[in-house]
Design a protein around this motif. Structure first.
Motif, PDB file in Angstrom:
ATOM      1  N   GLN A 308      25.524   8.322   9.976  1.00  0.00           N
ATOM      2  CA  GLN A 308      24.462   8.090  10.950  1.00  0.00           C
ATOM      3  C   GLN A 308      24.124   6.599  11.069  1.00  0.00           C
ATOM      4  O   GLN A 308      24.377   5.821  10.137  1.00  0.00           O
ATOM      5  CB  GLN A 308      23.206   8.857  10.537  1.00  0.00           C
ATOM      6  N   HIS A 309      23.518   6.233  12.192  1.00  0.00           N
ATOM      7  CA  HIS A 309      23.145   4.829  12.401  1.00  0.00           C
ATOM      8  C   HIS A 309      21.959   4.414  11.524  1.00  0.00           C
ATOM      9  O   HIS A 309      21.900   3.277  11.055  1.00  0.00           O
ATOM     10  CB  HIS A 309      22.804   4.576  13.873  1.00  0.00           C
ATOM     11  N   ALA A 310      20.981   5.282  11.332  1.00  0.00           N
ATOM     12  CA  ALA A 310      19.820   5.042  10.462  1.00  0.00           C
ATOM     13  C   ALA A 310      19.281   3.618  10.602  1.00  0.00           C
ATOM     14  O   ALA A 310      19.481   2.768   9.740  1.00  0.00           O
ATOM     15  CB  ALA A 310      20.182   5.342   9.016  1.00  0.00           C
ATOM     16  N   ASP A 311      18.569   3.362  11.702  1.00  0.00           N
ATOM     17  CA  ASP A 311      18.143   1.991  11.994  1.00  0.00           C
ATOM     18  C   ASP A 311      16.711   1.659  11.582  1.00  0.00           C
ATOM     19  O   ASP A 311      16.331   0.487  11.543  1.00  0.00           O
ATOM     20  CB  ASP A 311      18.318   1.702  13.484  1.00  0.00           C
ATOM     21  N   ALA A 312      15.888   2.642  11.265  1.00  0.00           N
ATOM     22  CA  ALA A 312      14.501   2.377  10.869  1.00  0.00           C
ATOM     23  C   ALA A 312      13.962   3.606  10.155  1.00  0.00           C
ATOM     24  O   ALA A 312      14.487   4.713  10.317  1.00  0.00           O
ATOM     25  CB  ALA A 312      13.631   2.036  12.080  1.00  0.00           C
ATOM     26  N   ALA A 313      12.899   3.402   9.360  1.00  0.00           N
ATOM     27  CA  ALA A 313      12.350   4.534   8.608  1.00  0.00           C
ATOM     28  C   ALA A 313      10.913   4.245   8.214  1.00  0.00           C
ATOM     29  O   ALA A 313      10.462   3.093   8.234  1.00  0.00           O
ATOM     30  CB  ALA A 313      13.201   4.811   7.366  1.00  0.00           C
ATOM     31  N   ALA A 314      10.211   5.318   7.855  1.00  0.00           N
ATOM     32  CA  ALA A 314       8.816   5.187   7.429  1.00  0.00           C
ATOM     33  C   ALA A 314       8.503   6.261   6.404  1.00  0.00           C
ATOM     34  O   ALA A 314       9.080   7.354   6.435  1.00  0.00           O
ATOM     35  CB  ALA A 314       7.874   5.303   8.624  1.00  0.00           C
ATOM     36  N   ALA A 315       7.572   5.955   5.512  1.00  0.00           N
ATOM     37  CA  ALA A 315       7.073   6.927   4.539  1.00  0.00           C
ATOM     38  C   ALA A 315       5.567   6.777   4.439  1.00  0.00           C
ATOM     39  O   ALA A 315       5.038   5.658   4.459  1.00  0.00           O
ATOM     40  CB  ALA A 315       7.713   6.725   3.169  1.00  0.00           C
ATOM     41  N   VAL A 316       4.881   7.903   4.347  1.00  0.00           N
ATOM     42  CA  VAL A 316       3.428   7.924   4.218  1.00  0.00           C
ATOM     43  C   VAL A 316       3.069   8.805   3.030  1.00  0.00           C
ATOM     44  O   VAL A 316       3.596   9.915   2.896  1.00  0.00           O
ATOM     45  CB  VAL A 316       2.756   8.480   5.489  1.00  0.00           C
ATOM     46  N   VAL A 317       2.196   8.301   2.172  1.00  0.00           N
ATOM     47  CA  VAL A 317       1.676   9.089   1.049  1.00  0.00           C
ATOM     48  C   VAL A 317       0.157   9.111   1.163  1.00  0.00           C
ATOM     49  O   VAL A 317      -0.481   8.053   1.188  1.00  0.00           O
ATOM     50  CB  VAL A 317       2.095   8.516  -0.312  1.00  0.00           C
ATOM     51  N   ILE A 318      -0.409  10.316   1.258  1.00  0.00           N
ATOM     52  CA  ILE A 318      -1.843  10.501   1.465  1.00  0.00           C
ATOM     53  C   ILE A 318      -2.438  11.273   0.289  1.00  0.00           C
ATOM     54  O   ILE A 318      -1.821  12.210  -0.222  1.00  0.00           O
ATOM     55  CB  ILE A 318      -2.108  11.297   2.766  1.00  0.00           C
ATOM     56  N   ASP A 319      -3.623  10.878  -0.141  1.00  0.00           N
ATOM     57  CA  ASP A 319      -4.395  11.708  -1.061  1.00  0.00           C
ATOM     58  C   ASP A 319      -5.003  12.821  -0.210  1.00  0.00           C
ATOM     59  O   ASP A 319      -5.952  12.599   0.540  1.00  0.00           O
ATOM     60  CB  ASP A 319      -5.488  10.885  -1.741  1.00  0.00           C
ATOM     61  N   ALA A 320      -4.443  14.029  -0.317  1.00  0.00           N
ATOM     62  CA  ALA A 320      -4.838  15.133   0.564  1.00  0.00           C
ATOM     63  C   ALA A 320      -6.276  15.583   0.317  1.00  0.00           C
ATOM     64  O   ALA A 320      -6.847  16.287   1.155  1.00  0.00           O
ATOM     65  CB  ALA A 320      -3.884  16.313   0.391  1.00  0.00           C
ATOM     66  N   ARG A 321      -6.859  15.179  -0.795  1.00  0.00           N
ATOM     67  CA  ARG A 321      -8.218  15.617  -1.116  1.00  0.00           C
ATOM     68  C   ARG A 321      -9.291  14.651  -0.623  1.00  0.00           C
ATOM     69  O   ARG A 321     -10.464  15.007  -0.552  1.00  0.00           O
ATOM     70  CB  ARG A 321      -8.354  15.816  -2.625  1.00  0.00           C
ATOM     71  N   THR A 322      -8.888  13.422  -0.318  1.00  0.00           N
ATOM     72  CA  THR A 322      -9.876  12.428   0.135  1.00  0.00           C
ATOM     73  C   THR A 322      -9.533  11.794   1.473  1.00  0.00           C
ATOM     74  O   THR A 322     -10.403  11.185   2.106  1.00  0.00           O
ATOM     75  CB  THR A 322     -10.013  11.294  -0.897  1.00  0.00           C
ATOM     76  N   GLY A 323      -8.281  11.894   1.911  1.00  0.00           N
ATOM     77  CA  GLY A 323      -7.868  11.249   3.156  1.00  0.00           C
ATOM     78  C   GLY A 323      -7.499   9.797   2.999  1.00  0.00           C
ATOM     79  O   GLY A 323      -7.238   9.111   3.989  1.00  0.00           O
ATOM     80  N   HIS A 324      -7.478   9.290   1.745  1.00  0.00           N
ATOM     81  CA  HIS A 324      -7.105   7.895   1.527  1.00  0.00           C
ATOM     82  C   HIS A 324      -5.588   7.734   1.468  1.00  0.00           C
ATOM     83  O   HIS A 324      -4.863   8.642   1.040  1.00  0.00           O
ATOM     84  CB  HIS A 324      -7.738   7.359   0.249  1.00  0.00           C
ATOM     85  N   VAL A 325      -5.133   6.568   1.882  1.00  0.00           N
ATOM     86  CA  VAL A 325      -3.708   6.261   1.962  1.00  0.00           C
ATOM     87  C   VAL A 325      -3.258   5.597   0.666  1.00  0.00           C
ATOM     88  O   VAL A 325      -3.808   4.580   0.257  1.00  0.00           O
ATOM     89  CB  VAL A 325      -3.423   5.328   3.150  1.00  0.00           C
ATOM     90  N   LEU A 326      -2.246   6.174   0.019  1.00  0.00           N
ATOM     91  CA  LEU A 326      -1.688   5.566  -1.183  1.00  0.00           C
ATOM     92  C   LEU A 326      -0.494   4.669  -0.874  1.00  0.00           C
ATOM     93  O   LEU A 326      -0.198   3.736  -1.621  1.00  0.00           O
ATOM     94  CB  LEU A 326      -1.265   6.647  -2.182  1.00  0.00           C
ATOM     95  N   ALA A 327       0.214   4.969   0.201  1.00  0.00           N
ATOM     96  CA  ALA A 327       1.368   4.151   0.576  1.00  0.00           C
ATOM     97  C   ALA A 327       1.649   4.322   2.058  1.00  0.00           C
ATOM     98  O   ALA A 327       1.557   5.421   2.594  1.00  0.00           O
ATOM     99  CB  ALA A 327       2.597   4.520  -0.246  1.00  0.00           C
TER     100      ALA A 327
END
Length: 772
Positions: A308-327
């Motif tokens: 595959q070409h795979a030209d860009a990517a993203a990852a999101v990690v959320i604290d599901a209990r508070t809504g705060h973003v860890l990454a």
């Protein structure tokens, strides 16, 4: 005649004699009678106000590691009023100094020249390029601190000049701060942090009030930096602090005589974020691993094994209990240190702008892609909200589904399974099952001639927050797209002429057919539109952050948070000014449906028929529950080389200890990554393994998925419950759970940490889908 001449001579003589008498009388008056008054005027002094820049507040992660901080440097500076007045002497001094500084004499002369505002007004900096825009009483820095290396070099040069100060009258050395981005734990987070920069005319023009504009002008003259992107911009008003003032007495020539009074600057507040540097680094590495795997290991696509070409990517990690973003991880990313000092070289900036994948763009927050099969839980919730479907019912999963004169198949033509439940349809990701739902609901709404259409799936998606901004505490955001019937009509009116023209000229036959259809009846919500929408294709798009918040809501029992990166603002003395909570609302989904979805999505990772089973092979499901959905969203577009774009790979998930509400939501998206189960799911597995200190396993294990020796990224596998404490020494004391964290806050300050203030919310700010 003689008498007249005599009279004239007498008058002339009298005038001549009166002149010295008048002069002597005036001199006597000025020296004797008014001498004291004139002496006082000659000695009269005035005052000027000099503004001093406040140290900018720090940005730290959840355990106090510095993400954005300050470094000090000793900088050679000039006081314009103290430089030699004699032209030759001044030039000789500047020649000596230019040689030491490594700059041209012309450039140095410009820097020590005061902008002539009296002559040119606001245009003075343009009329005297490079001139000093600040107060004549402020030391003028003669070197630019644009990198950490430059700061070290500046200090060395300053010490050289101070050792020979007799050769440099009017030259001194001042301590200055340089903004730095140290990348703790190797985490970039460049798209989150943003950067600072000089205050520009555009910044002043954007000010909402005249007072704010005036304050920016004053700050600019003092050399203050402001946030220009990311968290630096979003929380700028708190990070900047308050400038100090020094009132200086000056003689009539403008020479300083002494300080009348001084108010020191107040440092800015520290922004404690929910970002964890170790989790951020793990997510960034997982993306790099996933992209490399997609580019080098062939996988099934359109009945062929290809890379595959795979030209860009993203990852999101959320604290599901508070809504705060860890990454919030991005691929490609870059070293935020290129912005150290508040500026970037043109060469470095051009390289970022033209780099493949656009590293300056936040794929996690702004990237909008068709969600593919990750959308199917929303379709499920929408379907069972109507009289036509039941969460306990069984419905057909055929090999082929026909609508009108078109046939729709499963991923890679897979064979149908007959009558199955919603849980089974989600587990194996049967496209034809969901095509049938879209078709049934479209016909129930009246087809092409609706009267009062329910539009159950469209409205369900809107209820999950799609098609609208997330309102994250960043100056950037993404809405994605959920096209309603009215928006479709509006788009047709706007684009009809273009579509009709391109229906005649578009060289690609597939695109030409789309243009022809849209030209004729693009205002209609057609059967094909409904089918595509039901499997997360067509015009629907989402951002990785939006999808993460939705899966967090599935995992936590139905609470849809507005994401927050900031956790608290802390004063220089350690007092908590404000805690930052994530606002929330409830999903419009019955509790029994959410419970059903949670149970069904765990089968995706644990059932041998599940599309993410291979990615999670060997995972300790006796300790942790992971539920999720793969997505392989087709893209009807071409690469610059003319080849068709590969599918977008997704895996959206929630997870946590067995028997508890989900602790995390983790989403990975790889543009042109191919199958979600092959490319994205293994990256999500790597992130969970990093969170819990596990080693990866199974056929899809990625090369850096090994964390047992290092241990959990978050001690105990959970985010810290308390804030890092700023002690009297100015160094925050890590929480017990993060005692081994390095790179904690280092700043000046007094006082002990106060009781936590009341918590408040800060409001700052494709067509058909495969399923693997």
């Amino acid at each position: 005649m003689e008498n007249r001449s005599r009279i004239r001579l007498v008058v002339l003589a009298a005038l001549v004699l009166s002149l010295p008498v008048t002069l002597i009388s005036r001199l006597w008056y000025m020296q004797v009678m008014a001498g004291d008054r004139y002496a006082a005027a000659a000695n009269r002094t005035s005052t000027n106000t000099v503004h001093t820049v406040a140290p900018r507040g720090l940005v730290v992660d959840d355990v106090g590691r510095v993400l954005a901080g300050n470094e000090s440097a000793l900088v050679v500076s000039a006081l314009a009023t103290a430089l030699p007045k004699d032209t030759a002497t001044r030039r000789a001094e500047l020649q000596r100094l230019a040689a030491i500084l490594g700059v041209s004499e012309q450039d140095l002369e410009a820097r020590v020249t005061l902008c002539d505002y009296h002559k040119y007004g606001a245009k003075a900096p343009q009329m005297n390029p490079g001139c000093w825009t600040g107060s004549p009483l402020q030391p003028i820095p003669l070197l630019r601190l644009d990198t950490a290396d430059a700061a070290a070099r500046a200090t060395q040069i300053a010490l050289q000049v101070l050792e020979r100060q007799e050769l440099f009258p009017g030259i001194t050395a001042e301590i200055q701060q340089i903004r730095s981005y140290p990348s703790p734990a190797g985490a970039s987070a460049a798209q989150i942090l943003g950067h600072v920069g000089k205050i520009t005319a555009d910044d002043v023009a954007r000010a909402k009030t005249q007072q704010a504009a005036d304050e920016l002008k004053t700050a600019a003259a003092a050399g203050e930096m402001i946030g220009q992107a990311g968290l630096e911009a979003e929380y700028d008003q708190y990070l900047r602090g308050t400038m100090g003032t020094r009132v200086v007495s000056v003689d009539p020539a403008g020479n300083p005589l002494g300080t009348v009074r001084e108010i020191p600057p107040t440092p800015g507040a520290t922004l404690v974020t929910s970002i964890d540097a170790r989790v951020q680094q793990i997510a960034e590495q997982a993306l790099a691993d996933a992209v490399e795997h997609a580019r080098t290991v062939p996988q099934l696509a359109n009945h062929r094994m290809v890379t595959q070409h795979a030209d860009a990517a993203a990852a999101v990690v959320i604290d599901a209990r508070t809504g705060h973003v860890l990454a919030l991880a991005n691929y490609p990313t870059y070293n935020p240190g290129v912005w150290d000092g508040g500026s970037i070289s043109q060469t470095a900036y051009d390289a970022l702008v033209h780099a493949p994948g656009n590293p300056l763009f936040s794929q996690a927050v702004q990237g909008e892609y068709a969600p593919g099969s990750t959308f199917k839980p929303i379709t499920t919730a929408g379907a069972v909200s109507t009289p036509y479907y039941s969460i306990t019912g069984r419905y057909d999963c055929p090999t082929v589904f026909t609508a009108g004169n078109r046939t729709f198949t499963n991923f890679e033509g897979e064979t149908g399974l007959g009558a199955i439940s919603f849980a089974e349809a989600l587990t194996v990701s049967c496209d034809t099952f969901f095509y049938k739902i879209g078709d049934t609901l479209w016909k129930a709404d009246g087809g092409l001639t609706p009267t009062h259409p329910r539009d159950a799936i469209i409205n369900e998606a809107l209820g999950w927050g799609l098609g609208q901004p997330t309102h994250i505490d960043l100056p950037i955001d993404g809405s994605g797209n959920v096209e309603t019937r009215q928006e479709k009509i509006d788009a047709w009116k706007k684009n009809k002429a273009l579509w009709c023209a391109e229906a005649q000229t578009e060289p690609n036959p597939l695109y030409r057919e789309y243009d022809r259809e849209n030209c004729q009846d693009g205002y209609q919500y057609r059967e094909g539109d409904a089918l595509n929408f039901a499997i997360g294709q067509g015009t629907v798009t989402v951002t990785p952050l939006q999808l993460a918040m939705d899966y967090a809501a599935i995992g936590n029992g139905g609470t849809l948070f507005t994401p927050r990166i900031g956790r608290a603002l802390v004063a220089p003395n350690g007092t908590v000014i404000q805690e930052i909570n994530a606002p929330s609302r409830k999903l419009p989904v019955p509790a029994d449906v959410l419970s059903y979805l949670r149970q069904a999505l765990t089968q995706v990772t644990t059932n041998p028929l599940g599309t993410a089973y291979n990615a999670f092979a060997g995972f300790p499901f006796d300790k942790y529950t992971i539920g999720g959905k793969t997505g392989t969203a087709e893209v009807q577009a071409l690469n610059p080389d003319g080849t068709p774009k590969d599918s977008t790979a997704w895996f959206a998930s929630f997870g946590g200890p067995v028997g508890q509400p989900a602790q995390y939501a983790v989403v990975v998206m790889v543009s042109q990554g191919g199958q979600g189960g092959v490319t994205a799911a293994p990256a999500v597995r790597e992130i969970y393994d990093g969170l819990y200190g596990l080693d990866g396993s199974g056929p899809y294990r990625l090369p850096h998925d090994a964390f047992a020796q290092a241990g959990p990224a978050l001690p105990g596998g959970v985010p810290p419950a308390t804030l890092p404490n700023v002690a009297t020494s100015g160094v925050p004391t890590p929480t017990a759970a993060a005692a081994n964290a390095s790179g904690v806050i280092s700043r000046s300050g007094t006082g002990t940490a106060a009781a936590v203030a009341p918590a408040v919310a800060v409001l700052p700010p494709e067509r058909r889908g495969g399923r693997r």
